[in-house]
Design a protein around this motif. Sequence first.
Motif, short mmCIF file in Angstrom:
data_model
loop_
_atom_site.label_atom_id
_atom_site.label_comp_id
_atom_site.label_asym_id
_atom_site.label_seq_id
_atom_site.Cartn_x
_atom_site.Cartn_y
_atom_site.Cartn_z
N GLU A 90 0.85 -1.15 0.08
CA GLU A 90 0.01 0.09 0.15
C GLU A 90 0.68 1.15 0.08
O GLU A 90 0.81 2.13 -0.70
CB GLU A 90 -0.77 0.04 1.10
CG GLU A 90 -2.04 -0.98 1.08
CD GLU A 90 -3.01 -1.06 2.37
OE1 GLU A 90 -2.59 -0.39 3.30
OE2 GLU A 90 -3.69 -1.98 2.53
N TYR A 91 2.02 1.37 0.89
CA TYR A 91 2.63 2.71 1.05
C TYR A 91 3.39 2.75 -0.43
O TYR A 91 3.56 4.00 -0.78
CB TYR A 91 3.78 2.27 2.35
CG TYR A 91 4.37 3.66 2.50
CD1 TYR A 91 3.66 4.87 3.22
CD2 TYR A 91 5.63 3.89 1.91
CE1 TYR A 91 4.34 5.68 3.51
CE2 TYR A 91 6.20 5.09 2.23
CZ TYR A 91 5.59 6.04 3.00
OH TYR A 91 6.25 7.33 3.17
N TYR A 92 4.21 1.66 -0.81
CA TYR A 92 5.04 1.91 -1.89
C TYR A 92 4.42 1.67 -3.31
O TYR A 92 5.05 1.50 -4.42
CB TYR A 92 6.19 1.13 -1.78
CG TYR A 92 7.16 1.39 -0.72
CD1 TYR A 92 8.05 2.82 -0.83
CD2 TYR A 92 7.39 0.85 0.40
CE1 TYR A 92 8.83 3.30 0.33
CE2 TYR A 92 8.36 1.29 1.72
CZ TYR A 92 8.77 2.53 1.52
OH TYR A 92 9.57 3.09 2.39
N LEU A 93 3.16 1.49 -3.49
CA LEU A 93 2.17 1.46 -4.50
C LEU A 93 2.80 0.30 -5.47
O LEU A 93 3.16 0.91 -6.66
CB LEU A 93 2.45 3.05 -5.32
CG LEU A 93 1.59 4.22 -4.70
CD1 LEU A 93 1.91 5.44 -5.43
CD2 LEU A 93 0.29 3.84 -4.55
N THR A 789 -3.97 10.71 -1.35
CA THR A 789 -3.28 11.11 -2.39
C THR A 789 -2.95 9.90 -3.31
O THR A 789 -3.32 9.66 -4.42
CB THR A 789 -2.00 11.66 -2.00
OG1 THR A 789 -2.24 12.81 -1.26
CG2 THR A 789 -1.14 12.20 -3.22
N LYS A 790 -2.65 8.86 -2.68
CA LYS A 790 -2.31 7.33 -3.31
C LYS A 790 -3.73 6.92 -4.08
O LYS A 790 -3.29 6.19 -4.95
CB LYS A 790 -1.80 6.46 -2.09
CG LYS A 790 -0.02 6.79 -2.02
CD LYS A 790 0.41 6.10 -0.99
CE LYS A 790 1.79 6.54 -0.55
NZ LYS A 790 2.19 5.77 0.56
N ALA A 791 -4.71 6.98 -3.16
CA ALA A 791 -5.76 6.47 -3.63
C ALA A 791 -6.36 7.22 -4.92
O ALA A 791 -6.62 6.44 -6.19
CB ALA A 791 -7.09 6.58 -2.83
N VAL A 815 7.78 6.01 -4.31
CA VAL A 815 7.24 6.91 -3.31
C VAL A 815 8.68 7.16 -2.23
O VAL A 815 9.55 6.22 -2.08
CB VAL A 815 6.48 5.96 -2.30
CG1 VAL A 815 5.98 6.61 -1.40
CG2 VAL A 815 5.14 5.74 -3.35
N ASP A 816 8.58 8.33 -1.94
CA ASP A 816 9.68 8.86 -1.12
C ASP A 816 11.06 8.87 -1.85
O ASP A 816 12.03 8.13 -1.47
CB ASP A 816 9.99 8.13 0.35
CG ASP A 816 8.93 8.33 1.39
OD1 ASP A 816 8.27 9.29 1.01
OD2 ASP A 816 8.73 7.46 2.24
#
Length: 818
Positions: A90-93, A789-791, A815-816
Amino acid sequence: MTTPYFIDVILPIPLHKEFTYRISETEANFIQPGMRVAVQFGKTKVYAAIVTNVHQTPPEVYEAKEIEHILDEIPIVTQKQLALWTWMAEYYLCSKGEVMRAALPGAFLLESETIINKKELTIDESDLKDDEFLLYEALHYQSVLRIQEIIDILGKKNVLPVIKSLIEKGAITVQEEIYEQYKPKLVRCVQLHQQYRDEDNLRALLDQMNRAPKQKAVVMHLFTLQAKSEDPVKVNELVKASNTSSAVIKALVDKQVLEVYQLQTDRVQYHSDSVEDAKQLNPYQQKALDEIEHSFTDKEVCMLHGVTSSGKTEIYVQLIQKVIQQGKQVLYLLPEIALTTQLISRLQQYFGEQLTVYHSKYSVNERVEAWNNIRDNKSKAQIIIGARSAIFLPFQDLGLIIVDEEHESTFKQYDPAPRYHARDTAIVIAKMFGAKVLLGSATPALETYYNAKQGKYALVELTRRHGNVLMPEINLVDLKTKYKRKEMTGHFSDVLLENIQEALKEGEQVILFQNRRGYSPVVECNTCGHSPQCPNCDVSLTYHNYKNQLRCHYCGYHMAMQQQCMSCSSTDLSTKGFGTEQIEKELVDLFPDHVIARMDQDTTRGKHGYEKIINRFEQGEVHILVGTQMLSKGLDFRNVTLVGIMNADNLLNFPDFRAHERSFQLIQQVSGRAGRTEKRGKVLVQTYNPFHQILQQVSVNDYSGMFKDQIEERHQYKYPPFFRLIKITIKHKDYNKVNNAAGWLAKSLRNVFKDNVLGPEFPPIARIRNQYHKNILIKIPQGQSLSKTKAVIKKINTTFSSIKDFSGVRVIYNVDNQ
């Protein structure tokens, strides 16, 4: 009617959902989440999938297939690992399948292999074409063939048309076979046969053996070895000790005097005779340790900012000891494999065999063994040292994570997905286990230091070097003036050469740093100015002298060094710029009586490549070591008094908002290798711009000055830590397709995020491996929800994927972005 049972599984493929398969009731009673099952996906492919859930809800859209078979008796992945995979996806798409691929050792990722069998039918061989006949003929001698073997037989890569044609002619059949890659290592051990265990039988045996002195000697040596140690006696040990041949032992086995048995053993083992006590800390280290322990009462993460050679490792050792005494595991993360070799020997002196090492230079089997030991919480897996991939291991009860040199960019994974940062992921893992995190560095990342200053992390400072050794004296050498005054010899200024000569005369060692491998980055024709380019990437080819080759460092393309210009056939070719290889060659000419070694990607390819070079340098066999940024990591050489940085400018002039921070860290870290004992070290930095602010700050070790300047700039231009970044890269071999796709994507994102979308822009190297790249950067302000934002990005991506014109275009989310 019995209710059917189902399992949800993660497949090691980049699809964003889990898949459901049908199982029987007995299987449902046996299967647990974290086990692997072999499942068919698509028409023929069989994969090893990880079970996440056992339930009784059938899938709505498709008919669930049955599983092929169960591969494990116990789960190989823990519940906490599955939770971590979900968070990372989820975090790193990215997809859970991509995380699974990165997390599991290759041996667990079973994929089926296509097997070709010959049919029993006889067919008319005159109907077959040449390639088909070759393959059919080969099947007369071998009952089954794998795809790779067929490629070798036919001498070409695309063999599928030949196989397809033979299937149609009814000559062969095709099946999928799943195979296990991991094989445990078995060692042959020997012991006395059961019947001779009581004393009377043994005495009778020894009396009988007086006529066979060689055999008797073997039995007597077996007793000696057993008396020395309780470990099982290996066959080869007994052969060596009794100075005999394996034929004598075979004869004793045939006579049923001895029996041989197999014992499973780990491939990586440490043998240390004695375990030392941890060293006494000096008052500054003790104060830092007390502050860290105190900070852990109310903060989860602590930042230890200690100057180079301040003895951070000794503080880590004390903390590790306390955590292990509580029966918990410790994870020690390092940025570079080169570092593990030095650190292992240091930590082994304190912790003996409680140490497990895990990194990519280990073989598939060695990694599986480390994985199993950690999962079973064995005594030899209490401290785990590893590079970034060690965060994926199946910890049982983690108490502490140490991230050493936390500022290093090598903690960030760039390719393939998941593009995670090991430092940030370590903090998430620690939260799951209720463990503490210690981040250590002499030059912390700006984001980490900012978090510590804001009170999010605890901050502990260690400002003195161990043993009150002075910080090295850093001098800047102005190359512009030196070239004008003709005070240069090759790429060495007179100052640097004098200092090298002086250090060598005193019997001290020298490190020279140049952040480019190879001999020279550009070969140019002096007549027409043409320089050989890579046909697959937008870069010039680097000249490698030792192989007399031109190589591309991006795709690996290489060709022989040209004798004449490819454009105008002139023979007047010259090299521009310089790499580690050229420095090494110049040093050999300048100092023919001294041993010079080079440490870069070309010289450390093998499994023990790092170890060999570092050991030779530590033992004083090598006098001058030339290398790339591998040298800047926390290596500890006692006899180095001089460090030379050949050219600081190519670090500073890099198109990246982190370039100045990175240059400061790199120069400071390389400098930290100098003067780690009584004598004050010296660092010489060669540059065309000695008045550059960063170089001035480095020369007086002014980290806080650099931090203040850079953080103001970041605030002004909306960069981390004030804004988060998501970098989107669009890739395709068609230039126009990339342009159009990037344009559409940027426009859609701009509709939502307005001015916080930068790009699309071509990067400095726009084509790599025949693929054009174009980047879009999304900046996320502090108040904006990251998950929402990711959604939105995912939603736009779904629409993008359904547009026909953009089929085949790859979109990569970072991401990041580092």
